[in-house]
Structure formats: C-alpha cells, structure tokens
Design a protein around this motif. Structure first.
Motif, PDB file in Angstrom:
ATOM      1  N   ALA A 172    -117.776 -54.230 114.883  1.00  0.00           N
ATOM      2  CA  ALA A 172    -117.090 -53.231 114.054  1.00  0.00           C
ATOM      3  C   ALA A 172    -117.816 -53.043 112.721  1.00  0.00           C
ATOM      4  CB  ALA A 172    -115.642 -53.646 113.822  1.00  0.00           C
ATOM      5  N   GLU A 184    -121.124 -51.133 113.438  1.00  0.00           N
ATOM      6  CA  GLU A 184    -120.916 -49.725 113.767  1.00  0.00           C
ATOM      7  C   GLU A 184    -120.396 -48.933 112.574  1.00  0.00           C
ATOM      8  OE1 GLU A 184    -119.027 -49.255 117.602  1.00  0.00           O
ATOM      9  OE2 GLU A 184    -120.488 -50.627 118.503  1.00  0.00           O
ATOM     10  N   ASN A 185    -119.573 -49.557 111.724  1.00  0.00           N
ATOM     11  CA  ASN A 185    -119.119 -48.872 110.505  1.00  0.00           C
ATOM     12  C   ASN A 185    -120.291 -48.635 109.562  1.00  0.00           C
ATOM     13  OD1 ASN A 185    -116.451 -48.733 111.328  1.00  0.00           O
ATOM     14  ND2 ASN A 185    -115.873 -50.624 110.299  1.00  0.00           N
ATOM     15  N   ALA A 237    -122.667 -45.947 111.065  1.00  0.00           N
ATOM     16  CA  ALA A 237    -122.079 -44.679 111.528  1.00  0.00           C
ATOM     17  C   ALA A 237    -122.924 -43.494 111.083  1.00  0.00           C
ATOM     18  CB  ALA A 237    -120.648 -44.541 111.016  1.00  0.00           C
TER      19      ALA A 237
END
Length: 155
Positions: A23, A26-27, A30
């Motif tokens: 997470a 990916e954050n 992004a």
C-alpha cells in the motif's frame, strides 16, 4: 489457538507487513503508475537488457503466469519490448524501451520515499536486524516457495 496467539504468528505478521508495504509503495508511486511487481521487472531489465522471460521470472521469484501478466501490462504501456531470443527460439528476450528507462528514472524518488516511510519506525540497528532476519528466513526456507528465486549475479 486464541486471537492473541494468531496475531503474533510470523505468517500473520509477514502477510500484514506485506499489505502495508504494498500500500505504501503503490500510494507513493501512484503518480508514475507502478506496482512493486512492475518496478521490480523494470529494475531487473535495466540491469540485464535482453534477459529471457524465464530468467526474469526467477530473478524476481515470480511464477511464469505472474511474469507474463506483468510484462503484458508493461508492454501495453510501451515500457518494454519482447522479441524472440537470439540464443533460443523458444524464449522471449525482454528489454526496456526508452519510455521504460525514463519511467524507471522518474520512479526513483517515490520508491525511495516509500522505503523510508516503511522503515521510519525502526532505527538503523533495527533496520539491519529486520533485513538480516528476513534474509535468513528466505535463504533457509526458499525451497518451500512456489516460485524459484535465482538472483542475478553482478560483479
């Protein structure tokens, strides 16, 4: 087994840690649109241009289906190119395109940011200890994995 015991088991904590790591990655990434798997593939390809898909899969500890899925997504975005390998007509050689090289460079800062965010709760000694313990686990138990890991050797 009660819940406290379950929540303290290595498998649970490793899975939860992986969820958090993914997470955060990916954050942070992004803006460049990369997953950990895609970033790993691009990094290996930058290091080993023209590697065949099987060696790429082993270098990332991916199974063949996963590496194909990752490569298809990268190829659709124009970041990698696949062609029949010069050394074996049954293999596909993969390399970064110019766009793939640019994106990998653009990803450096967010990838570093994700790493620092993940490791922030740990001091330097704890960071080294964590990496050492994880390395011991993966080195000692790697033969139990569903996908082989064969790291690339560089001098």
């Amino acid at each position: 087994m009660n819940l406290t015991n379950m929540y303290q088991r290595p498998g649970f904590l490793l899975r939860r840690s992986h969820q958090i790591s993914a997470a955060m990655f990916e954050n942070a990434c992004a803006g460049v649109g990369l997953t950990q798997a895609q970033y790993g593939a691009l990094t290996v390809l930058a290091s080993e241009p023209g590697i065949d898909q099987s060696r790429l899969a082993r270098a990332l500890a991916f199974d063949k289906v996963t590496v194909l899925r990752v490569l298809r997504g990268l190829e659709e975005r124009g970041l990698v190119a696949r062609e029949v390998s010069a050394s074996s007509r049954r293999q596909m050689a993969v390399q970064l395109t110019a766009a793939g090289k640019r994106l990998l460079k653009k990803a450096e800062a967010p990838v570093h940011e994700a790493y620092e965010q993940l490791m922030a709760p740990l001091n330097e000694a704890q960071r080294k200890q964590l990496i050492g313990l994880l390395q011991t686990l993966t080195d000692s138990l790697g033969d139990q994995a569903r996908a082989a890991f064969v790291p690339l050797q560089h001098g």
